[in-house]
Design an enzyme around this catalytic site. Structure first.
Site, PDB file in Angstrom:
ATOM      1  N   SER A  17      -9.652   1.572   2.985  1.00 49.96           N
ATOM      2  CA  SER A  17      -8.789   2.344   2.110  1.00 49.96           C
ATOM      3  C   SER A  17      -7.743   1.509   1.382  1.00 49.96           C
ATOM      4  O   SER A  17      -7.147   1.985   0.426  1.00 49.96           O
ATOM      5  CB  SER A  17      -8.079   3.424   2.925  1.00 49.96           C
ATOM      6  OG  SER A  17      -7.205   2.822   3.861  1.00 49.96           O
TER       7      SER A  17
ATOM      8  N   SER B  42      -9.726  -0.779   7.206  1.00 53.37           N
ATOM      9  CA  SER B  42      -9.154  -0.551   5.876  1.00 53.37           C
ATOM     10  C   SER B  42      -8.439  -1.742   5.248  1.00 53.37           C
ATOM     11  O   SER B  42      -8.071  -1.686   4.075  1.00 53.37           O
ATOM     12  CB  SER B  42      -8.193   0.641   5.917  1.00 53.37           C
ATOM     13  OG  SER B  42      -8.909   1.841   5.824  1.00 53.37           O
TER      14      SER B  42
ATOM     15  N   LYS C  50       0.850  -1.197   0.000  1.00 49.95           N
ATOM     16  CA  LYS C  50       0.000   0.000   0.000  1.00 49.95           C
ATOM     17  C   LYS C  50       0.890   1.253   0.000  1.00 49.95           C
ATOM     18  O   LYS C  50       1.907   1.282   0.700  1.00 49.95           O
ATOM     19  CB  LYS C  50      -0.892  -0.036   1.232  1.00 49.95           C
ATOM     20  CG  LYS C  50      -1.976   1.028   1.301  1.00 49.95           C
ATOM     21  CD  LYS C  50      -2.834   0.820   2.552  1.00 49.95           C
ATOM     22  CE  LYS C  50      -3.966   1.826   2.662  1.00 49.95           C
ATOM     23  NZ  LYS C  50      -4.792   1.588   3.875  1.00 49.95           N
TER      24      LYS C  50
END
Lengths: 98, 483, 488
Positions: free
Chosen positions: C154, C178, C79
């Protein structure tokens, strides 16, 4: 809780965010409805309840007083939007003036 | 009825650590800009602080030395404000906020002004990180930022408004610096910025509530604190006597002009939005840890003064001078250890040595003389190798060359002349060359003999043993032996 | 070598260096990125050259018959809020668009030391603030199962990459769901470890007291392998706990017989899609069938968790994000001649609307006059949420709940109403408030979209959570489903 555009402006200044007129209005209404929803917290009595600021109960985490190598100054300068002879450059800061 | 002066001090002290408060960058002063930085002290995304254990220990030391109550747990907070010398735009600081106490609170420090002892209460002692340094080039529309100082460990000491004159403020700072140096917490030098002081000043009629105060900043030496406070007190007094009101504001001390001026007020009141620093866990000081710190705390100045008086039979005045800095007291005790003549050593230190330091604006640790050399000098006087008069010259030469007193005496041929045969010749010559004083002596004016002794000393460049010269002259001139 | 893509690592590992090389495995993934990422848009940066070089190095070690580390050759995505030295790290924000970190996050470094090969950096909601990846400052990622749907967020880029076979596993971060929520929406496994289990050093902070890094993977065993590699104390993170890391892989097969599974009734109330409810309750029955003892428990503070979370997370974020000011790194607005303007304009131009909203909400909650009523109140409720969980865990070993109230939603469906978007995390948020380990595993489909089962355990009992998840997975086939895009 009503958040007025004036409160939004005060909070935006504290947050260093330049807002347009339109953004001020939008944020005022959005933050109002969010805080309205959040008002349900008031229903829950918390008198005398210890606040939790950490998810874990650990104390005394330290490092020894030992010097380790720093970043090369070139790396610092490379990240900076503006630099001069190893310094990071910012618009003139006005310190104590009469 | 005159006004009462009310002063409180807020002092920032740089702690004597090798590395920064929350990262391993060096705290060394004077490195080229941004050469002592890393992701943590630059506030790079993703970096996290980790507390320097030594900084906490030094904070605890200071807390004990200042007679504070150490709190069993304390928590760092974030103080949020925007400034380009603050890379995260928050400062990690142990602020007393709501239920979170700082490292230590409620201590005191005793000072003496004009022979009067006063107790100054300490409100709190806490740890925090320093900011970077801004440089304003003389011309142009920019400022420069150097983050080397960002994250250097600081201790903040806040007093209650207990000080009643600029002179007391000065005495407090001198005493605080002395204590911090003794405890090896900080070098405490305002000139180098390892001790910084802001002051809150107000005036009131005795017995009335506190008046409106101003905060005075930008004082770069203990002397300038005293001057700035004296100025600010006079200014406030004038305002009040004119019937005006003091404005609560921050005032900047201008060293050159010798005045304070109101700095431009911020556009809005600060709202620091303190909250517990989630990246750091609480500091828990167990009784065992505190005991350990107490045990390793060096002897503090007042205790050392009392001990030196008792152990070496010195007076309070001399002892007070000897403990003024830890280095001085260490020097004294090391010299005494090498040659147990405390009074003579103390006399040299508070006399010639102190005068030399004053004259050259030096600290004792900058001198070339060692405690062993001072001890040797005293020994040379005491065993009659040199006269006290010669010793003063020897001292100057030791201070200038760092050579040992013995070697200097030998090289210069300053060994006292105690050889009767050699001196007799000089005595004869002096008598021959000064018939008038000789007549005076013989006529009963015994005082004139001092002149003759002086002449012999002069011809021997002070090396003659004065007692011996006296005896030889008296014998030669047919006077009875002295006393 | 297309058949290599979409198979779990533990199946490939025994064949590595025999049937195929690391280079071939990595190339297969890079080719799949090439083929699909134009549609999925999971990646912000692909580091193909570095990946190939690293693969080559591992192959050389294989050739020298050196023992290989546990994740050797595993093609992974990270990420883009995890710092990677020399590789741009944007956090999905324009304000960090030019930022190239001079250091690696500890989790990234540990992955590399374990032999994993970094393919690139995945898209996310700006600063991890969002539940759909639509708040990215660059573009929206699509759900590989249905391209007009969001992948969740996210960590939407990481979840979509794993689901689309654009990475074998990925790292995400989880502040309020997330990792778990996008794992649920993309039909993959996603684990949020106990707060303190994995070092946060190098994870760009959103809410420091809630953030935790964790793996996303095709199945539970791979998840355990990655967790094992990244766990453990790190002297750079004061909140990473100095506890021994148990072997979570070895204990996977211990089964669930006699284990007590709690079903908190509040998680099955209003707002839960009936299809999701059915899938999750069916999953609970499967666990019961495997010998677990199921009982109902109560978490009455659930309805307070969401506001509590947003107040705490936004307060911390308002401070964490203050550093993006255009001074020492990142984007600087051109032409500002005074400091205030430099700050306010850089931040106005660099941050998107959701980030601004949260910064303002957090600043408000901490500001004078509101701290007690908002921030401190939230911290007190946080204590009550924790106590609720403590009470549950006196009776049961794990909790089973839906991960997300819905199987998914379309792009644009919730962007106009921030509060609606916040509700997407209503079941995952309480777990972060209490700092507990939680996993989402695929447990069915609703209208062709995957559904996730959330399992939550006691602090530092990732092993138990993984073991229950593994038992469930072995008894079902959901984890073998691949999205049509990958199959096609």
């Amino acid at each position: 809780m009503r958040i007025t555009p004036e409160v939004v402006e005060r909070v935006a200044r504290l947050s260093r965010l330049e807002l347009t007129e339109e953004e001020r209005a939008t944020f005022a209404s959005q933050l109002s409805s969010i805080l309205e929803y959040f008002a349900r917290l008031d229903r829950l009595p918390t008198e005398g309840v210890e606040p939790t600021s950490h998810a874990i109960r650990v104390t005394n985490v330290f490092r020894p007083d030992q010097v380790v190598p720093s970043l090369p100054v070139e790396a610092v300068v490379a990240m900076a939007p503006q630099a001069h002879e190893g310094f990071v450059v910012v618009p003139r800061v006005l310190e104590a003036e009469e | 009825m005159d006004y009462e002066i009310v002063i409180g001090l807020e002092i920032h002290v740089q702690l004597l650590t090798q590395s920064k408060m929350f990262c391993g960058c060096s705290t060394r002063f004077g490195a080229p800009p941004n050469t002592q930085t890393c992701p943590v002290c630059l506030g790079l995304p993703g970096s996290l602080p980790v507390i320097n254990r030594r900084a906490v220990e030094l904070g605890l030391r200071a807390a004990l030395a200042l007679n504070c109550t150490v709190h069993p747990t304390s928590q760092f907070h974030r103080k949020n404000y925007y400034y380009p010398d603050l890379p995260k735009n928050y400062q990690i600081s142990q602020y007393q906020y709501l239920e979170h106490p700082p490292l230590a609170t409620d201590g005191y420090l005793d000072i003496e002004v004009d022979g009067q002892r006063r107790r100054v209460r300490i409100r709190r002692v806490h740890l925090e990180e320093d900011t970077g340094r801004l440089v304003h080039p003389p011309e142009g529309a920019v400022s420069w930022v150097d983050y080397n100082r960002s994250g250097v460990p600081l201790m903040e000491i806040v007093t209650y408004p207990d000080l009643r004159s600029p002179l007391e403020a000065r005495a407090f700072l001198l005493k605080l610096r002395q204590v911090l140096q003794y405890a090896e917490v900080s070098t405490g030098r305002m000139e180098e910025g390892t001790l910084r002081c802001d002051a809150n000043v107000s005036l009131r009629r005795p017995g009335e509530p506190l008046g409106i105060r101003t905060e005075v900043k930008n004082m770069n030496s203990i002397r300038s604190v005293e001057r700035a406070l004296a100025y600010e007190v006079a200014r406030q007094r004038e305002v009040l006597e004119r019937g005006g009101a003091v404005v609560q504001e921050t005032r900047h001390w201008d060293e050159r002009r010798g005045i304070t001026f109101a700095s431009r007020s911020k556009e809005e009141a600060e709202d620091y939005r303190y909250f517990p620093e989630p990246d750091l866990v609480p500091v828990e000081v167990t009784p065992e840890w505190l005991e350990e710190v107490r045990r390793t705390l060096p002897e503090l100045p007042d205790a050392r003064r009392d001990r030196i008086m008792a152990q070496y039979g010195l007076g309070r005045y001399d002892a007070e001078l000897l403990v003024q800095t830890r280095a001085t007291a260490d020097f004294f005790e090391a010299a005494v250890a090498a040659h147990p003549s405390p009074k003579a050593i103390a006399n040299w230190m508070v006399g010639d040595l102190a005068a030399y330091l004053n004259e050259h604006n030096l600290e004792i640790e900058q001198l070339r003389i060692t405690p062993g050399q001072l001890a040797e000098l005293v020994r040379l006087v005491e065993d009659g190798t040199i006269s006290g008069r010669i010793a003063k010259d020897v001292l100057v030469e030791v201070l200038e060359t760092g050579d040992s007193p013995r070697r200097i005496v030998d090289r210069r041929g300053w060994v006292q002349i105690a050889d009767e045969g050699a001196l007799r010749e000089t005595v004869e010559a002096v008598i021959r060359d000064h018939p008038e004083p000789v007549r005076d002596v013989q006529a009963g004016k015994e005082k004139a003999i001092a002149f003759l002794v002086g002449q012999v000393m002069r011809r021997t460049q002070g090396r003659a043993n004065p007692a011996l010269v006296q005896r030889l002259l008296r014998e030669r001139l047919g006077l009875p032996p002295q006393g | 070598m297309k058949e290599l893509v979409g198979r779990p690592y533990h199946e490939l590992r025994p064949r590595l260096g025999k049937d195929f090389s690391v280079r071939e495995l990595v190339d297969a993934y890079l080719e799949n990125i090439e083929r699909l990422d134009g549609q999925v848009r999971a990646y912000l940066t692909v580091t193909a050259d570095r990946a190939r070089a690293q693969a080559q190095e591992l192959d050389d070690r294989l050739a020298r018959r050196e023992p290989l580390p546990p994740l050797a050759g595993m093609p992974v995505a990270v990420k883009d809020n995890l710092c990677t030295r020399g590789v741009r790290t944007t956090c999905g924000s324009r304000i960090l668009e030019p930022f190239v970190p001079p250091y690696d996050a500890t989790a990234v470094q540990r992955l590399r030391e374990a032999g994993a090969v970094l393919l690139g950096k995945t898209n996310l909601d700006e600063f991890a603030m969002g539940s759909s990846t639509e708040n990215s400052g660059f573009f929206s990622t699509r759900n590989p199962w249905r391209l007009d749907h969001v992948p969740g967020g996210s960590s939407g880029g990481s979840a979509a990459a794993v689901a689309a076979g654009e990475a074998l596993a990925a790292l995400g971060s989880d502040t309020g769901g997330s990792i778990r929520q996008p794992a649920s929406l993309c039909g993959v496994v996603g684990l949020k470890p106990t707060y303190g289990r994995v070092s946060r050093y190098g994870l760009v902070a959103f809410a420091s007291s809630l953030d935790q890094i964790g793996p996303l993977s095709l199945d539970v065993r791979d998840c355990a392998l990655v967790l094992q590699a990244i766990s453990g104390h790190d002297p750079h993170d004061s909140t990473s706990v100095d506890l021994p890391v148990p072997d979570v892989v070895a204990s996977l097969e211990a089964g669930v017989r006699g284990l007590r599974v709690g079903v908190p009734v509040e998680f099955f109330g209003e707002g839960l899609h009936p299809g999701v409810r059915q899938a999750v309750l069916e999953a609970v029955r499967v666990l019961e069938g495997l010998g677990a003892r199921v009982e109902e428990v109560a978490l009455p503070t659930l309805e307070y968790a969401l506001p509590t979370y947003y107040l705490i997370a936004c307060a911390e974020a308002s401070s964490n994000l203050a550093r993006y000011d255009g001074v020492a790194y990142g984007y600087r607005s051109p032409g500002a001649h005074d400091l205030y303007t430099l700050y306010a304009r850089t931040r106005a131009e660099g941050f998107g609307p959701e980030v601004k909203r949260r910064i303002m909400l957090g600043t408000f909650a901490l500001s004078e006059g509101y701290y007690e009523g908002f921030y401190k109140k939230a911290q007190q409720v946080r204590t009550l949420v924790r106590r609720d969980f403590d009470r549950c865990f006196q009776r049961v070993d794990v909790l089973a709940t839906p991960t997300s109230p819905v199987a998914g939603f379309r792009l644009g469906e919730r962007t106009a109403d921030p509060l609606q978007m916040y509700l997407a995390d209503v079941y995952t948020i309480p777990v972060n408030l209490a700092g507990l380990p939680g996993i989402s595993v695929p447990c069915g489909f609703v209208d062709g979209l995957p559904v996730g089962l959330q399992l939550v355990g006691r602090p530092f009992e990732e092993a138990t959570v993984l073991r229950v998840a593994y038992a469930y997975e072995q008894a079902t086939e959901w984890h073998r489903h691949r999205c049509p895009l990958l199959r096609g």
